[in-house]
Enzyme design. Sequence first.
Site, mmCIF file in Angstrom:
data_model
loop_
_atom_site.group_PDB
_atom_site.id
_atom_site.type_symbol
_atom_site.label_atom_id
_atom_site.label_comp_id
_atom_site.label_asym_id
_atom_site.label_seq_id
_atom_site.Cartn_x
_atom_site.Cartn_y
_atom_site.Cartn_z
ATOM 1 N N PRO A 45 65.049 -16.317 -2.018
ATOM 2 C CA PRO A 45 65.128 -17.196 -0.836
ATOM 3 C C PRO A 45 66.539 -17.481 -0.333
ATOM 4 C CG PRO A 45 63.632 -18.086 -2.495
ATOM 5 C CD PRO A 45 64.382 -16.969 -3.141
ATOM 6 N N GLU A 46 66.569 -18.175 0.802
ATOM 7 C CA GLU A 46 67.806 -18.650 1.413
ATOM 8 C C GLU A 46 68.613 -19.468 0.397
ATOM 9 O OE1 GLU A 46 69.166 -21.255 5.374
ATOM 10 O OE2 GLU A 46 67.053 -21.205 4.766
ATOM 11 N N VAL A 47 69.914 -19.200 0.331
ATOM 12 C CA VAL A 47 70.862 -19.853 -0.584
ATOM 13 C C VAL A 47 70.251 -20.167 -1.956
ATOM 14 C CG1 VAL A 47 72.411 -20.716 1.211
ATOM 15 C CG2 VAL A 47 70.527 -22.159 0.502
ATOM 16 N N ASN A 120 76.377 -19.593 4.536
ATOM 17 C CA ASN A 120 75.006 -19.282 4.135
ATOM 18 C C ASN A 120 74.833 -17.775 4.322
ATOM 19 O OD1 ASN A 120 72.204 -18.816 4.172
ATOM 20 N ND2 ASN A 120 71.758 -20.823 5.025
#
Length: 317
Positions: A45-47, A120
Site C-alpha cells: 500500500p501507499e507509504v 510520498n
Amino acid sequence: MKERHVRVAVVQSAPILFDKQSALDKIASMSREAAGQGAQLIVFPEVFLPGYPRGLSFGTRVGSRTAEGRKDWQRYWESAIEVPGAETDMLGELAKELEVYLVIGVVERDREFSTGTLYNTMIYIGPDGALLGKHRKLVPTGSERLLWGQGDGSTLTVIDTPFGRIGGLICWENYMPLARTAMYAQGIDIYIAPTADARDTWQATIRHIACEGRCFVLSCNQFADKATYPADLAYYADIENDDDILSRGGSAIVGPLGEYVAEPLFNQEGILLATLDLSQVVQSRFDFDVVGHYSRPDIFQLVVNDRKQEIVTKKVR
C-alpha cells in the site's frame, strides 16, 4: 513475445507506525507468503514503509505549529528512507531471492538538495534486485501537504516487464484526468493504485480506471488499527476516541472491462491473489482505446513536462 499470464498479489496490511524495521519485516514475511503461492508481482500500500499517519495532527492548526508536533514529525522523518539507499538495497535482495517484482509505497527522504523534505513515493524493484524506478505523488491531499512535498513529471514512471507494462498513480492522483492520460499514453497494461481511501466511492474509481484505460488495476490499501500506533506519540490523543479500526482496507483487483477479478477485502489483513490473462487487455481495446482510435488529437492534446525540476542549476564555466 510477451508472456500472456502473470500471478499477482496485493497485500493489505500495516506496520507499526513510524517503525521502519516493523515495515521491512512485514514486507519480507508477506512477500515470502505471496511468492510461496506463485506471485510474480507483489504490491504493497501507499507509504507502507513506515506507515500512513491517519488521524494525526502533528500539532498543526492554521497559522501555528507546536514543538511537540515537530518532534512527532521528526520521528516520521527518521523512519523515512532514501531512494536509492540501504533499505532499497535490502528490498532488492528480497526481490532477487524470491524472483519477483516488488512495488512498495514508501516515505522518501530527499537526498539530493535538502534532507528536510519527505515525499510520498512508490518504488519498483525487479526480480534481479535492481531499483527500476519510482514515482513521487504529484499533489499530497489535504493536510498531507504539510508532511510531503510535491513530485514532478519526471517520475510518471512505467516499467516494461516480460508480461506487460506496469505503472500507476497514488491515491487521489487517480482523480486527476490528465495524470491518468499521461499514464495511458505510455501503454500501461497493469495499473497500480495504492491508496489510503477506504470509502465505497474508491471502488467506483478503480473500476472506472480499468474500464477507461482498458487495463488491469491493482488497488492496495492498508488495514490499520490502534494497535499499529505507538502510544507514546505526543499527539496520540488525536485518535484516542476514534474507532479501533482506523483503515478498513478495500484492496481489490479489477479487470480491463471493469469487473472484479478479486473482490474488495474489508476489515482484515490479507493477501489478494489472482492470475491475470494479459490477452484480455488487447481484447478489451477492440472497441475502446483511450489514447488510440478513441482519442481525437485534432481536438484534444496533452503536453507533459517530464523534466526533473531543480531549485539550483549549476553551470560549468
